[in-house]
Design a protein around this motif. Structure first.
Motif, short mmCIF file in Angstrom:
data_model
loop_
_atom_site.label_atom_id
_atom_site.label_comp_id
_atom_site.label_asym_id
_atom_site.label_seq_id
_atom_site.Cartn_x
_atom_site.Cartn_y
_atom_site.Cartn_z
N ALA A 174 -24.91 -53.63 26.92
CA ALA A 174 -25.22 -52.69 25.86
C ALA A 174 -25.77 -51.39 26.42
O ALA A 174 -25.46 -50.30 25.92
CB ALA A 174 -26.21 -53.30 24.87
N TRP A 175 -26.57 -51.48 27.48
CA TRP A 175 -27.12 -50.27 28.09
C TRP A 175 -26.00 -49.40 28.66
O TRP A 175 -26.04 -48.18 28.56
CB TRP A 175 -28.10 -50.65 29.19
CG TRP A 175 -28.67 -49.46 29.91
CD1 TRP A 175 -28.33 -48.99 31.15
CD2 TRP A 175 -29.68 -48.56 29.42
NE1 TRP A 175 -29.05 -47.87 31.47
CE2 TRP A 175 -29.88 -47.57 30.42
CE3 TRP A 175 -30.42 -48.48 28.24
CZ2 TRP A 175 -30.80 -46.53 30.27
CZ3 TRP A 175 -31.33 -47.44 28.07
CH2 TRP A 175 -31.51 -46.49 29.08
N LEU A 176 -24.97 -50.02 29.21
CA LEU A 176 -23.87 -49.28 29.82
C LEU A 176 -22.84 -48.77 28.81
O LEU A 176 -22.06 -47.88 29.14
CB LEU A 176 -23.15 -50.15 30.85
CG LEU A 176 -23.92 -50.51 32.12
CD1 LEU A 176 -23.06 -51.44 32.98
CD2 LEU A 176 -24.33 -49.27 32.89
N ASP A 177 -22.84 -49.32 27.61
CA ASP A 177 -21.82 -49.00 26.61
C ASP A 177 -22.00 -47.56 26.10
O ASP A 177 -22.90 -47.29 25.30
CB ASP A 177 -21.90 -49.99 25.46
CG ASP A 177 -20.75 -49.84 24.48
OD1 ASP A 177 -19.99 -48.86 24.59
OD2 ASP A 177 -20.61 -50.72 23.60
N ARG A 178 -21.13 -46.67 26.52
CA ARG A 178 -21.24 -45.26 26.16
C ARG A 178 -20.84 -45.00 24.71
O ARG A 178 -21.11 -43.92 24.16
CB ARG A 178 -20.39 -44.40 27.09
CG ARG A 178 -20.78 -44.55 28.55
CD ARG A 178 -19.87 -43.79 29.48
NE ARG A 178 -19.98 -42.35 29.30
CZ ARG A 178 -19.33 -41.47 30.05
NH1 ARG A 178 -18.51 -41.88 31.01
NH2 ARG A 178 -19.48 -40.18 29.84
N ASP A 179 -20.20 -45.96 24.08
CA ASP A 179 -19.79 -45.79 22.68
C ASP A 179 -20.80 -46.36 21.71
O ASP A 179 -20.62 -46.29 20.50
CB ASP A 179 -18.43 -46.46 22.44
CG ASP A 179 -17.33 -45.80 23.25
OD1 ASP A 179 -17.36 -44.56 23.37
OD2 ASP A 179 -16.45 -46.51 23.76
N ARG A 180 -21.85 -46.93 22.25
CA ARG A 180 -22.89 -47.51 21.40
C ARG A 180 -24.19 -46.75 21.62
O ARG A 180 -24.67 -46.66 22.75
CB ARG A 180 -23.09 -48.99 21.73
CG ARG A 180 -24.25 -49.64 20.99
CD ARG A 180 -24.38 -51.11 21.34
NE ARG A 180 -25.50 -51.73 20.63
CZ ARG A 180 -25.81 -53.03 20.74
NH1 ARG A 180 -25.08 -53.83 21.49
NH2 ARG A 180 -26.84 -53.52 20.07
N PHE A 181 -24.73 -46.19 20.55
CA PHE A 181 -26.01 -45.50 20.69
C PHE A 181 -26.89 -45.76 19.48
O PHE A 181 -26.73 -45.15 18.43
CB PHE A 181 -25.82 -43.99 20.88
CG PHE A 181 -27.13 -43.28 21.08
CD1 PHE A 181 -27.89 -43.52 22.21
CD2 PHE A 181 -27.60 -42.39 20.13
CE1 PHE A 181 -29.10 -42.87 22.41
CE2 PHE A 181 -28.82 -41.74 20.31
CZ PHE A 181 -29.57 -41.98 21.45
N ASP A 182 -27.77 -46.71 19.65
CA ASP A 182 -28.82 -46.99 18.68
C ASP A 182 -30.12 -46.65 19.39
O ASP A 182 -30.64 -47.45 20.17
CB ASP A 182 -28.77 -48.47 18.27
CG ASP A 182 -29.83 -48.84 17.24
OD1 ASP A 182 -30.88 -48.18 17.21
OD2 ASP A 182 -29.62 -49.82 16.50
#
Length: 224
Positions: A174-182
């Motif tokens: 999740a930390w690396l996921d550039r398409d996810r930003f919460d």
């Protein structure tokens, strides 16, 4: 802060631990990694992880001069969303820096005692980091990163007032996921690691000199 760390884990084990397909550069154990040096960093692109080398010391894309990097080896977790240099990167340019130990200096009656902090099981782990690309006036590109720090856990508190953020394995993707930003959820990951899983021991004063990048740096030493 985090100003020195180690990465001596075998490349095969590192690839397995961090789900990497390959390591596209010459790998060698590092016993005393210092700011300003190229360091391995893991990014995700389209869901696929890749590892490359970034220079330790962030040079934001908007910087006038690359010298700013020497002052930006760390980013405080508490103010990431306030600082212009980090706010945008927190949204889209998150990375992990693999390590298997880091150094801090404990103030003693006779001076400072260097300490190495590791996992009790000796396994590698990942610092939370941010990266950016800076373009020099002559057109060459410089890829740099910074390591995020937080308040210390019980192991580190007796040594230093800050420690690097170590991501839990279940949060790494999740930390690396550039398409996810919460923002709130990601911020909640930037906390001290479980002290029960960590240990610290004294090492030789030789680690104070970054030119000393050899196995003896890891050996336990008498208290000064």
């Amino acid at each position: 802060m985090c100003g020195r760390f180690t990465l001596v884990t075998a490349p095969e084990k590192l690839m397995s631990r961090f789900h990497l397909q390959d390591i596209p550069f010459e790998w060698k154990p590092r016993y005393n990694i210092a700011p300003g040096q190229p360091i391995p960093a893991i990014l995700a692109d389209g869901g696929r992880r890749r590892i490359g080398q970034l220079r330790w010391g962030l040079v934001p894309s908007w910087a006038r001069d690359e010298k700013i990097g020497s002052k930006m080896i760390n980013a405080r977790a508490e103010t990431l969303r306030e600082k212009p240099a980090f706010r945008r990167l927190f949204e889209r340019k998150r990375c992990m820096i693999p390590a298997d130990g880091f150094y801090e200096w404990k103030q003693m009656a006779r001076g400072k005692q260097p300490m190495r902090i590791t996992m009790r099981d000796g396994e590698p782990f990942a610092f939370a980091g941010l990266f950016d690309t800076w373009t020099a006036p002559d057109g060459h590109k410089l890829y740099t990163c910074t390591i995020i720090t937080t308040r210390p856990n019980e192991v580190v508190a007796d040594i230093h007032d800050r420690m690097p953020v170590i991501l839990r394995p279940e949060h790494e993707s999740a930390w690396l996921d550039r398409d996810r930003f919460d923002a709130e959820w990601l911020q909640s990951l930037l906390v001290p690691y479980d002290p029960q899983a960590m240990k610290a021991y004294p090492v030789s004063a030789m680690v104070g000199n970054p030119k000393n990048d050899r196995p003896e740096c890891l050996e336990e030493a008498p208290w000064s």
